[in-house]
Design an enzyme around this catalytic site. Structure first.
Site, PDB file in Angstrom:
ATOM      1  N   CYS A   1       0.837  -1.209   0.000  1.00  0.00           N
ATOM      2  CA  CYS A   1       0.000   0.000   0.000  1.00  0.00           C
ATOM      3  C   CYS A   1       0.875   1.263   0.000  1.00  0.00           C
ATOM      4  O   CYS A   1       1.591   1.521  -0.949  1.00  0.00           O
ATOM      5  CB  CYS A   1      -0.990  -0.030   1.157  1.00  0.00           C
ATOM      6  SG  CYS A   1      -2.308   1.186   0.980  1.00  0.00           S
TER       7      CYS A   1
ATOM      8  N   HIS B   1      -3.924  -4.964  -0.009  1.00  0.00           N
ATOM      9  CA  HIS B   1      -3.519  -5.438   1.319  1.00  0.00           C
ATOM     10  C   HIS B   1      -3.588  -6.963   1.357  1.00  0.00           C
ATOM     11  O   HIS B   1      -4.666  -7.516   1.594  1.00  0.00           O
ATOM     12  CB  HIS B   1      -4.442  -4.849   2.391  1.00  0.00           C
ATOM     13  CG  HIS B   1      -4.199  -3.402   2.622  1.00  0.00           C
ATOM     14  ND1 HIS B   1      -3.293  -2.942   3.546  1.00  0.00           N
ATOM     15  CD2 HIS B   1      -4.713  -2.309   2.025  1.00  0.00           C
ATOM     16  CE1 HIS B   1      -3.266  -1.627   3.521  1.00  0.00           C
ATOM     17  NE2 HIS B   1      -4.116  -1.209   2.604  1.00  0.00           N
TER      18      HIS B   1
ATOM     19  N   GLU C   1      -2.705  -8.885   3.624  1.00  0.00           N
ATOM     20  CA  GLU C   1      -3.087  -9.325   4.976  1.00  0.00           C
ATOM     21  C   GLU C   1      -4.592  -9.220   5.207  1.00  0.00           C
ATOM     22  O   GLU C   1      -5.094  -9.669   6.237  1.00  0.00           O
ATOM     23  CB  GLU C   1      -2.311  -8.524   6.027  1.00  0.00           C
ATOM     24  CG  GLU C   1      -2.787  -7.099   6.268  1.00  0.00           C
ATOM     25  CD  GLU C   1      -2.336  -6.078   5.225  1.00  0.00           C
ATOM     26  OE1 GLU C   1      -1.809  -6.479   4.173  1.00  0.00           O
ATOM     27  OE2 GLU C   1      -2.521  -4.867   5.470  1.00  0.00           O
TER      28      GLU C   1
END
EC number: 4.3.2.10
Lengths: 222, 258
Positions: free
Chosen positions: A84, A192, A194
Protein backbone atom coordinates in the site's frame (compact mmCIF):
# COMPACT_ATOMS: atom_id res chain seq x y z
CA UNK A 1 11.94 -21.64 7.15
CA UNK A 2 11.58 -22.08 10.89
CA UNK A 3 14.90 -20.39 11.56
CA UNK A 4 14.22 -17.37 9.34
CA UNK A 5 12.99 -13.95 10.38
CA UNK A 6 10.87 -11.26 8.81
CA UNK A 7 10.95 -7.65 9.95
CA UNK A 8 7.82 -5.53 9.62
CA UNK A 9 8.96 -1.92 9.43
CA UNK A 10 7.14 0.12 12.08
CA UNK A 11 7.46 3.83 11.44
CA UNK A 12 4.22 5.06 12.95
CA UNK A 13 2.19 4.76 9.76
CA UNK A 14 -0.75 2.64 10.66
CA UNK A 15 -1.75 -0.53 12.27
CA UNK A 16 0.72 -3.35 11.78
CA UNK A 17 -1.19 -5.86 13.86
CA UNK A 18 -2.91 -7.37 10.84
CA UNK A 19 0.30 -7.76 8.84
CA UNK A 20 2.09 -9.37 11.76
CA UNK A 21 -0.72 -11.76 12.64
CA UNK A 22 -1.16 -12.80 8.99
CA UNK A 23 2.58 -13.54 8.78
CA UNK A 24 2.37 -15.57 11.96
CA UNK A 25 -0.59 -17.45 10.54
CA UNK A 26 1.27 -18.52 7.38
CA UNK A 27 4.82 -18.40 8.69
CA UNK A 28 5.33 -21.92 9.99
CA UNK A 29 7.51 -20.75 12.87
CA UNK A 30 9.09 -17.77 11.13
CA UNK A 31 10.10 -15.06 13.58
CA UNK A 32 7.98 -11.95 12.98
CA UNK A 33 9.55 -8.76 14.33
CA UNK A 34 7.65 -5.48 14.25
CA UNK A 35 10.38 -2.88 14.62
CA UNK A 36 11.75 0.54 13.77
CA UNK A 37 15.30 -0.43 14.73
CA UNK A 38 17.66 -0.13 11.70
CA UNK A 39 19.98 -2.89 12.90
CA UNK A 40 17.09 -5.30 13.47
CA UNK A 41 15.62 -4.54 10.04
CA UNK A 42 18.97 -4.99 8.33
CA UNK A 43 19.55 -8.19 10.29
CA UNK A 44 16.28 -9.85 9.26
CA UNK A 45 16.11 -12.34 6.40
CA UNK A 46 13.17 -10.56 4.81
CA UNK A 47 11.50 -7.20 5.21
CA UNK A 48 7.91 -6.07 4.89
CA UNK A 49 7.47 -2.35 4.30
CA UNK A 50 3.79 -1.56 5.02
CA UNK A 51 1.98 1.69 5.55
CA UNK A 52 -1.34 3.47 5.54
CA UNK A 53 -2.01 7.18 5.71
CA UNK A 54 -0.60 10.12 3.80
CA UNK A 55 2.71 10.15 1.93
CA UNK A 56 4.13 13.35 3.40
CA UNK A 57 3.85 11.98 6.94
CA UNK A 58 5.21 8.67 5.71
CA UNK A 59 8.36 10.22 4.23
CA UNK A 60 8.80 12.49 7.24
CA UNK A 61 8.55 9.56 9.66
CA UNK A 62 10.99 7.48 7.62
CA UNK A 63 13.54 10.28 7.56
CA UNK A 64 13.08 11.14 11.22
CA UNK A 65 13.95 7.56 12.12
CA UNK A 66 16.75 7.21 9.58
CA UNK A 67 14.74 4.49 7.89
CA UNK A 68 14.79 6.00 4.39
CA UNK A 69 18.38 4.86 3.98
CA UNK A 70 17.62 1.55 5.64
CA UNK A 71 14.89 0.84 3.09
CA UNK A 72 17.30 1.70 0.27
CA UNK A 73 19.79 -0.75 1.72
CA UNK A 74 17.20 -3.48 2.19
CA UNK A 75 15.98 -3.00 -1.39
CA UNK A 76 19.50 -3.69 -2.62
CA UNK A 77 20.03 -6.74 -0.43
CA UNK A 78 17.15 -8.96 0.53
CA UNK A 79 13.57 -9.93 -0.25
CA UNK A 80 11.35 -6.95 0.45
CA UNK A 81 7.59 -6.59 0.11
CA UNK A 82 6.09 -3.12 -0.01
CA UNK A 83 2.40 -2.87 0.85
CA UNK A 84 0.00 0.00 0.00
CA UNK A 85 1.67 3.24 1.10
CA UNK A 86 4.87 1.24 1.48
CA UNK A 87 4.66 0.48 -2.24
CA UNK A 88 3.97 4.11 -3.13
CA UNK A 89 6.93 5.30 -1.07
CA UNK A 90 9.26 3.21 -3.24
CA UNK A 91 8.48 5.26 -6.35
CA UNK A 92 9.95 8.55 -7.53
CA UNK A 93 7.22 10.90 -6.37
CA UNK A 94 3.58 11.23 -5.37
CA UNK A 95 0.95 13.84 -6.22
CA UNK A 96 -0.48 13.55 -2.70
CA UNK A 97 0.01 16.47 -0.28
CA UNK A 98 0.80 18.86 -3.16
CA UNK A 99 3.66 16.68 -4.37
CA UNK A 100 6.15 14.67 -2.34
CA UNK A 101 9.52 13.21 -3.35
CA UNK A 102 9.64 9.54 -2.49
CA UNK A 103 12.45 6.99 -2.15
CA UNK A 104 13.05 6.58 -5.91
CA UNK A 105 13.85 2.88 -5.64
CA UNK A 106 11.48 2.02 -8.49
CA UNK A 107 10.67 4.22 -11.51
CA UNK A 108 7.20 5.71 -11.69
CA UNK A 109 4.83 8.13 -10.06
CA UNK A 110 1.85 8.05 -7.73
CA UNK A 111 -1.19 9.86 -9.12
CA UNK A 112 -4.60 10.95 -7.82
CA UNK A 113 -7.67 9.11 -9.10
CA UNK A 114 -9.37 12.48 -9.43
CA UNK A 115 -12.81 13.65 -8.43
CA UNK A 116 -14.48 12.71 -11.68
CA UNK A 117 -13.66 9.04 -12.14
CA UNK A 118 -15.81 6.81 -14.35
CA UNK A 119 -15.62 3.28 -15.68
CA UNK A 120 -15.76 2.43 -19.39
CA UNK A 121 -19.57 2.27 -19.22
CA UNK A 122 -19.71 5.79 -17.80
CA UNK A 123 -20.66 4.78 -14.26
CA UNK A 124 -19.28 7.07 -11.60
CA UNK A 125 -16.59 5.47 -9.44
CA UNK A 126 -16.11 6.30 -5.78
CA UNK A 127 -12.77 7.40 -4.37
CA UNK A 128 -11.13 5.87 -2.37
CA UNK A 129 -10.94 2.72 -4.44
CA UNK A 130 -12.15 0.51 -1.61
CA UNK A 131 -12.93 -3.17 -1.81
CA UNK A 132 -12.09 -6.32 -3.72
CA UNK A 133 -10.82 -5.89 -7.27
CA UNK A 134 -9.37 -8.32 -9.78
CA UNK A 135 -5.62 -8.31 -10.25
CA UNK A 136 -4.34 -9.40 -13.65
CA UNK A 137 -0.91 -10.96 -13.34
CA UNK A 138 1.24 -9.48 -16.10
CA UNK A 139 4.34 -11.59 -15.44
CA UNK A 140 5.12 -14.93 -13.90
CA UNK A 141 6.62 -14.51 -10.49
CA UNK A 142 7.22 -16.71 -7.42
CA UNK A 143 4.92 -14.45 -5.39
CA UNK A 144 2.00 -15.30 -7.70
CA UNK A 145 2.57 -19.05 -7.26
CA UNK A 146 -0.68 -20.87 -6.63
CA UNK A 147 -2.79 -17.74 -7.04
CA UNK A 148 -5.21 -17.79 -9.96
CA UNK A 149 -4.85 -14.97 -12.46
CA UNK A 150 -7.51 -12.26 -11.91
CA UNK A 151 -7.95 -13.22 -8.26
CA UNK A 152 -9.52 -10.50 -6.18
CA UNK A 153 -7.53 -8.62 -3.54
CA UNK A 154 -8.64 -5.96 -1.06
CA UNK A 155 -7.71 -2.39 -1.96
CA UNK A 156 -8.15 0.89 -0.15
CA UNK A 157 -6.40 3.91 -1.67
CA UNK A 158 -7.06 7.27 -3.31
CA UNK A 159 -3.73 7.53 -5.16
CA UNK A 160 -2.45 4.92 -7.59
CA UNK A 161 0.87 3.83 -9.02
CA UNK A 162 1.71 4.51 -12.65
CA UNK A 163 5.05 2.88 -13.47
CA UNK A 164 6.86 2.67 -16.82
CA UNK A 165 8.28 -0.79 -16.15
CA UNK A 166 8.52 -3.66 -13.68
CA UNK A 167 4.71 -4.03 -13.63
CA UNK A 168 3.73 -7.42 -12.21
CA UNK A 169 -0.02 -6.96 -11.90
CA UNK A 170 -2.75 -4.52 -12.89
CA UNK A 171 -6.25 -3.62 -11.73
CA UNK A 172 -8.88 -1.64 -13.56
CA UNK A 173 -10.54 1.28 -11.77
CA UNK A 174 -11.33 3.95 -14.30
CA UNK A 175 -7.60 4.01 -15.02
CA UNK A 176 -5.14 1.16 -15.15
CA UNK A 177 -3.78 0.75 -11.64
CA UNK A 178 -0.37 -0.84 -11.39
CA UNK A 179 -1.35 -3.09 -8.54
CA UNK A 180 1.95 -4.94 -8.25
CA UNK A 181 5.54 -4.16 -9.19
CA UNK A 182 8.48 -6.56 -9.21
CA UNK A 183 12.13 -5.70 -9.61
CA UNK A 184 14.81 -8.16 -8.57
CA UNK A 185 14.37 -8.76 -4.83
CA UNK A 186 11.66 -6.10 -4.41
CA UNK A 187 7.96 -6.88 -4.78
CA UNK A 188 5.37 -4.25 -4.06
CA UNK A 189 1.59 -4.37 -3.96
CA UNK A 190 -1.06 -1.67 -3.75
CA UNK A 191 -3.61 -4.03 -2.20
CA UNK A 192 -3.52 -5.44 1.32
CA UNK A 193 -2.53 -9.12 1.22
CA UNK A 194 -3.09 -9.33 4.98
CA UNK A 195 -6.76 -8.47 4.37
CA UNK A 196 -7.30 -10.39 1.15
CA UNK A 197 -8.38 -13.75 2.50
CA UNK A 198 -6.83 -16.90 1.08
CA UNK A 199 -5.24 -15.23 -1.96
CA UNK A 200 -3.53 -12.70 0.24
CA UNK A 201 -2.30 -15.26 2.73
CA UNK A 202 -0.90 -17.29 -0.15
CA UNK A 203 1.02 -14.26 -1.42
CA UNK A 204 2.48 -13.70 2.04
CA UNK A 205 3.41 -17.37 2.30
CA UNK A 206 5.06 -17.13 -1.12
CA UNK A 207 7.01 -14.12 0.07
CA UNK A 208 8.28 -16.00 3.11
CA UNK A 209 9.37 -18.85 0.82
CA UNK A 210 10.97 -16.55 -1.75
CA UNK A 211 14.71 -17.07 -1.52
CA UNK A 212 16.41 -16.42 -4.77
CA UNK A 213 15.14 -13.58 -6.89
CA UNK A 214 16.02 -14.46 -10.46
CA UNK A 215 16.49 -11.75 -13.04
CA UNK A 216 14.96 -13.86 -15.79
CA UNK A 217 11.55 -13.63 -14.15
CA UNK A 218 11.29 -10.16 -15.54
CA UNK A 219 10.47 -9.12 -19.07
CA UNK A 220 13.05 -7.31 -21.11
CA UNK A 221 12.35 -3.61 -20.90
CA UNK A 222 13.50 -0.52 -22.71
CA UNK B 1 -13.76 -7.36 -14.19
CA UNK B 2 -14.41 -4.57 -11.80
CA UNK B 3 -14.52 -3.67 -8.19
CA UNK B 4 -16.94 -6.00 -6.41
CA UNK B 5 -19.91 -4.77 -4.44
CA UNK B 6 -19.32 -5.91 -0.89
CA UNK B 7 -21.51 -8.06 1.32
CA UNK B 8 -20.90 -7.32 4.97
CA UNK B 9 -22.35 -9.41 7.78
CA UNK B 10 -22.81 -7.31 10.90
CA UNK B 11 -22.31 -8.57 14.42
CA UNK B 12 -24.17 -6.57 17.05
CA UNK B 13 -22.35 -7.60 20.19
CA UNK B 14 -23.53 -7.15 23.76
CA UNK B 15 -21.34 -8.37 26.63
CA UNK B 16 -19.47 -10.80 24.43
CA UNK B 17 -22.46 -12.31 22.58
CA UNK B 18 -23.86 -11.62 19.14
CA UNK B 19 -27.41 -10.33 19.47
CA UNK B 20 -29.98 -8.92 17.12
CA UNK B 21 -33.17 -7.22 18.05
CA UNK B 22 -36.09 -5.84 16.10
CA UNK B 23 -35.69 -2.10 16.39
CA UNK B 24 -33.46 -2.87 19.35
CA UNK B 25 -36.25 -4.61 21.23
CA UNK B 26 -36.70 -8.37 21.65
CA UNK B 27 -33.02 -9.20 21.41
CA UNK B 28 -32.17 -12.75 20.31
CA UNK B 29 -28.87 -14.49 21.02
CA UNK B 30 -26.96 -15.38 17.86
CA UNK B 31 -23.79 -16.88 19.23
CA UNK B 32 -20.15 -16.34 20.04
CA UNK B 33 -18.74 -13.46 17.97
CA UNK B 34 -15.43 -15.16 17.19
CA UNK B 35 -17.18 -18.29 15.92
CA UNK B 36 -19.71 -16.23 13.98
CA UNK B 37 -16.96 -14.11 12.38
CA UNK B 38 -15.01 -17.22 11.39
CA UNK B 39 -18.11 -18.75 9.86
CA UNK B 40 -18.74 -15.66 7.71
CA UNK B 41 -15.09 -15.52 6.70
CA UNK B 42 -15.29 -19.14 5.56
CA UNK B 43 -18.47 -18.34 3.66
CA UNK B 44 -16.66 -15.64 1.69
CA UNK B 45 -17.92 -12.47 3.37
CA UNK B 46 -16.08 -9.45 1.98
CA UNK B 47 -15.74 -7.69 5.28
CA UNK B 48 -17.10 -7.92 8.81
CA UNK B 49 -18.62 -5.15 10.88
CA UNK B 50 -18.63 -5.49 14.64
CA UNK B 51 -20.97 -3.13 16.48
CA UNK B 52 -20.43 -3.03 20.21
CA UNK B 53 -23.72 -2.25 21.89
CA UNK B 54 -22.40 -3.01 25.38
CA UNK B 55 -23.15 -0.22 27.77
CA UNK B 56 -20.78 -0.97 30.62
CA UNK B 57 -17.07 -0.36 30.97
CA UNK B 58 -16.38 -3.98 31.95
CA UNK B 59 -18.20 -5.13 28.85
CA UNK B 60 -15.96 -2.95 26.72
CA UNK B 61 -12.86 -4.74 27.99
CA UNK B 62 -14.47 -7.92 26.71
CA UNK B 63 -14.99 -6.25 23.35
CA UNK B 64 -11.30 -5.43 22.91
CA UNK B 65 -10.41 -9.04 23.66
CA UNK B 66 -13.02 -10.32 21.22
CA UNK B 67 -11.74 -8.03 18.45
CA UNK B 68 -8.22 -9.34 19.08
CA UNK B 69 -9.42 -12.91 18.76
CA UNK B 70 -11.30 -12.22 15.54
CA UNK B 71 -8.37 -10.33 14.01
CA UNK B 72 -6.02 -13.21 14.74
CA UNK B 73 -8.17 -15.61 12.72
CA UNK B 74 -10.02 -13.62 10.10
CA UNK B 75 -7.95 -12.01 7.34
CA UNK B 76 -10.54 -9.80 5.74
CA UNK B 77 -11.33 -6.19 6.71
CA UNK B 78 -12.87 -5.67 10.12
CA UNK B 79 -14.77 -2.53 11.11
CA UNK B 80 -15.51 -1.88 14.77
CA UNK B 81 -18.13 0.62 15.89
CA UNK B 82 -19.98 1.48 19.06
CA UNK B 83 -18.60 3.52 21.90
CA UNK B 84 -15.83 5.19 19.90
CA UNK B 85 -15.65 8.56 21.66
CA UNK B 86 -12.02 9.58 21.85
CA UNK B 87 -8.79 9.23 19.91
CA UNK B 88 -7.63 6.65 22.44
CA UNK B 89 -10.68 4.49 21.72
CA UNK B 90 -9.68 4.43 18.06
CA UNK B 91 -6.10 3.55 18.88
CA UNK B 92 -7.28 0.75 21.19
CA UNK B 93 -9.46 -0.80 18.49
CA UNK B 94 -6.84 -0.45 15.73
CA UNK B 95 -4.25 -2.01 18.01
CA UNK B 96 -6.68 -4.82 18.77
CA UNK B 97 -6.80 -5.54 15.03
CA UNK B 98 -9.64 -3.46 13.63
CA UNK B 99 -9.00 -1.98 10.17
CA UNK B 100 -11.63 0.72 10.43
CA UNK B 101 -13.65 2.28 13.20
CA UNK B 102 -17.18 3.58 12.99
CA UNK B 103 -17.83 6.93 14.63
CA UNK B 104 -21.42 7.83 15.36
CA UNK B 105 -22.72 9.93 18.24
CA UNK B 106 -19.28 11.25 19.23
CA UNK B 107 -19.22 13.09 15.91
CA UNK B 108 -22.59 14.66 16.66
CA UNK B 109 -21.35 15.91 20.01
CA UNK B 110 -18.12 17.14 18.46
CA UNK B 111 -17.93 17.23 14.63
CA UNK B 112 -14.18 17.98 14.70
CA UNK B 113 -13.61 14.54 16.20
CA UNK B 114 -13.84 12.99 12.73
CA UNK B 115 -11.32 15.47 11.38
CA UNK B 116 -8.90 14.80 14.23
CA UNK B 117 -9.34 11.06 13.80
CA UNK B 118 -8.77 11.19 10.04
CA UNK B 119 -5.71 13.41 10.47
CA UNK B 120 -4.28 11.02 13.00
CA UNK B 121 -5.10 7.63 11.51
CA UNK B 122 -5.98 8.35 7.88
CA UNK B 123 -9.37 8.61 6.18
CA UNK B 124 -9.20 4.98 5.10
CA UNK B 125 -9.94 3.80 8.63
CA UNK B 126 -12.56 6.35 9.63
CA UNK B 127 -16.16 5.38 8.90
CA UNK B 128 -18.92 7.84 9.69
CA UNK B 129 -21.87 5.84 10.99
CA UNK B 130 -25.18 7.59 10.41
CA UNK B 131 -28.48 6.53 11.96
CA UNK B 132 -31.25 8.32 10.08
CA UNK B 133 -35.02 8.43 10.09
CA UNK B 134 -37.48 9.83 7.59
CA UNK B 135 -39.19 12.97 8.94
CA UNK B 136 -41.68 15.45 7.50
CA UNK B 137 -40.78 16.64 4.00
CA UNK B 138 -38.88 19.81 3.31
CA UNK B 139 -40.97 22.90 2.56
CA UNK B 140 -40.48 22.30 -1.18
CA UNK B 141 -41.78 18.75 -0.89
CA UNK B 142 -38.45 16.93 -1.09
CA UNK B 143 -38.01 14.07 1.38
CA UNK B 144 -36.02 14.78 4.51
CA UNK B 145 -34.13 12.48 6.83
CA UNK B 146 -32.68 13.43 10.18
CA UNK B 147 -30.00 11.93 12.39
CA UNK B 148 -31.31 10.13 15.46
CA UNK B 149 -29.34 8.94 18.46
CA UNK B 150 -30.06 6.60 21.37
CA UNK B 151 -31.18 3.72 19.20
CA UNK B 152 -33.43 5.91 17.11
CA UNK B 153 -35.30 7.53 20.00
CA UNK B 154 -33.66 10.93 20.15
CA UNK B 155 -33.89 13.35 17.22
CA UNK B 156 -31.02 15.77 16.63
CA UNK B 157 -32.60 17.95 13.96
CA UNK B 158 -29.58 17.37 11.72
CA UNK B 159 -30.27 16.75 8.03
CA UNK B 160 -28.75 13.34 7.25
CA UNK B 161 -27.60 14.14 3.70
CA UNK B 162 -25.96 17.40 4.75
CA UNK B 163 -24.34 15.60 7.67
CA UNK B 164 -22.85 12.95 5.40
CA UNK B 165 -21.38 15.62 3.13
CA UNK B 166 -19.91 17.45 6.10
CA UNK B 167 -18.39 14.37 7.71
CA UNK B 168 -16.81 13.25 4.44
CA UNK B 169 -15.37 16.74 4.05
CA UNK B 170 -13.97 16.30 7.56
CA UNK B 171 -12.15 13.18 6.42
CA UNK B 172 -14.45 10.18 6.80
CA UNK B 173 -13.47 7.62 4.15
CA UNK B 174 -16.72 5.69 4.11
CA UNK B 175 -20.35 6.06 5.21
CA UNK B 176 -22.21 3.36 7.13
CA UNK B 177 -25.79 4.40 6.65
CA UNK B 178 -28.50 2.82 8.81
CA UNK B 179 -32.17 3.52 8.30
CA UNK B 180 -33.64 3.48 11.78
CA UNK B 181 -37.07 3.09 10.22
CA UNK B 182 -35.96 -0.12 8.59
CA UNK B 183 -33.56 -1.56 11.15
CA UNK B 184 -34.68 -4.99 12.27
CA UNK B 185 -37.97 -4.81 10.33
CA UNK B 186 -36.92 -6.88 7.29
CA UNK B 187 -38.85 -4.44 5.10
CA UNK B 188 -35.78 -3.48 3.05
CA UNK B 189 -33.29 -0.62 3.05
CA UNK B 190 -34.54 2.95 2.72
CA UNK B 191 -33.53 3.16 -0.94
CA UNK B 192 -34.31 6.85 -1.41
CA UNK B 193 -32.15 7.76 1.58
CA UNK B 194 -29.33 5.47 0.45
CA UNK B 195 -29.39 6.90 -3.05
CA UNK B 196 -29.52 10.50 -1.82
CA UNK B 197 -26.41 10.02 0.29
CA UNK B 198 -24.53 7.87 -2.21
CA UNK B 199 -25.02 10.55 -4.87
CA UNK B 200 -24.02 13.31 -2.46
CA UNK B 201 -20.64 11.97 -1.33
CA UNK B 202 -17.55 10.78 -3.25
CA UNK B 203 -16.72 7.95 -0.83
CA UNK B 204 -18.27 4.46 -0.60
CA UNK B 205 -21.62 4.05 1.14
CA UNK B 206 -22.72 0.92 3.02
CA UNK B 207 -26.48 0.40 3.12
CA UNK B 208 -27.82 -0.92 6.41
CA UNK B 209 -31.08 -1.44 8.24
CA UNK B 210 -33.99 -3.52 7.16
CA UNK B 211 -32.76 -6.39 5.00
CA UNK B 212 -35.26 -9.21 4.93
CA UNK B 213 -34.46 -10.98 1.69
CA UNK B 214 -31.95 -11.06 -1.14
CA UNK B 215 -33.97 -8.76 -3.38
CA UNK B 216 -33.46 -6.06 -0.76
CA UNK B 217 -29.70 -6.47 -1.10
CA UNK B 218 -29.93 -6.25 -4.90
CA UNK B 219 -32.08 -3.11 -4.64
CA UNK B 220 -29.62 -1.53 -2.21
CA UNK B 221 -27.01 -1.71 -4.96
CA UNK B 222 -29.05 -1.10 -8.09
CA UNK B 223 -31.55 1.45 -6.77
CA UNK B 224 -29.84 2.75 -3.63
CA UNK B 225 -26.47 2.96 -5.46
CA UNK B 226 -24.74 1.55 -2.39
CA UNK B 227 -21.19 0.25 -2.71
CA UNK B 228 -21.74 -2.37 -0.05
CA UNK B 229 -24.71 -3.96 1.69
CA UNK B 230 -24.78 -4.88 5.35
CA UNK B 231 -27.04 -7.48 6.93
CA UNK B 232 -27.32 -9.22 10.26
CA UNK B 233 -30.28 -11.39 11.12
CA UNK B 234 -30.85 -12.95 7.69
CA UNK B 235 -27.36 -14.44 7.99
CA UNK B 236 -27.29 -15.10 11.74
CA UNK B 237 -30.38 -17.23 11.80
CA UNK B 238 -29.51 -19.19 8.70
CA UNK B 239 -32.18 -17.85 6.35
CA UNK B 240 -29.48 -17.20 3.77
CA UNK B 241 -25.77 -17.85 3.52
CA UNK B 242 -23.26 -15.36 2.14
CA UNK B 243 -22.65 -17.54 -0.97
CA UNK B 244 -26.39 -17.65 -1.64
CA UNK B 245 -26.57 -13.88 -1.41
CA UNK B 246 -23.60 -13.49 -3.76
CA UNK B 247 -24.93 -15.98 -6.30
CA UNK B 248 -28.29 -14.21 -6.28
CA UNK B 249 -26.69 -10.81 -6.83
CA UNK B 250 -24.32 -12.12 -9.51
CA UNK B 251 -27.28 -13.60 -11.39
CA UNK B 252 -28.74 -10.10 -11.48
CA UNK B 253 -25.66 -8.59 -13.03
CA UNK B 254 -24.00 -7.28 -9.87
CA UNK B 255 -20.24 -7.68 -9.67
CA UNK B 256 -19.41 -9.74 -6.58
CA UNK B 257 -16.42 -11.65 -5.28
CA UNK B 258 -17.26 -15.33 -5.70
Amino acid sequence: MSSSSVAVVDYGMGNLHSVASALEKVGDGVKVIVTDCPETILGADRVIFPGVGAIRDCMAELKARGLDEVIQEVAAQKPMLGICLGMQALLESSEENDGVECLDILPGAVKFFGNDLHDSAGTRLKVPHMGWNNVAQTIEHPLWAGIANDSRFYFVHSYYVDAPEFVAGTADYGVQVHAALACENVFAVQFHPEKSGEAGLRLLRNFLNWDRPVASFFPVTG
Amino acid sequence: MALAKRIIPCLDVDKGRVVKGVNFVGIRDAGDPVEVAKRYNEQGADEITFLDITATHEGRETTVHTVEQIAAEVFIPLTVGGGIREIKDIRTMLNAGADKVGINSAAIHRPDFVKEAADRFGSQCIVIAIDAKRVANEADGRPRWEIFTHGGRKPTGINAVEWAIKMVANGAGEVLLTSMDGDGTKAGYDLALTRAISEAVPVPVIASGGVGNLDHMVAGITEGLADAVLAASIFHFGEYTVPEAKAYMAARGIEVRL
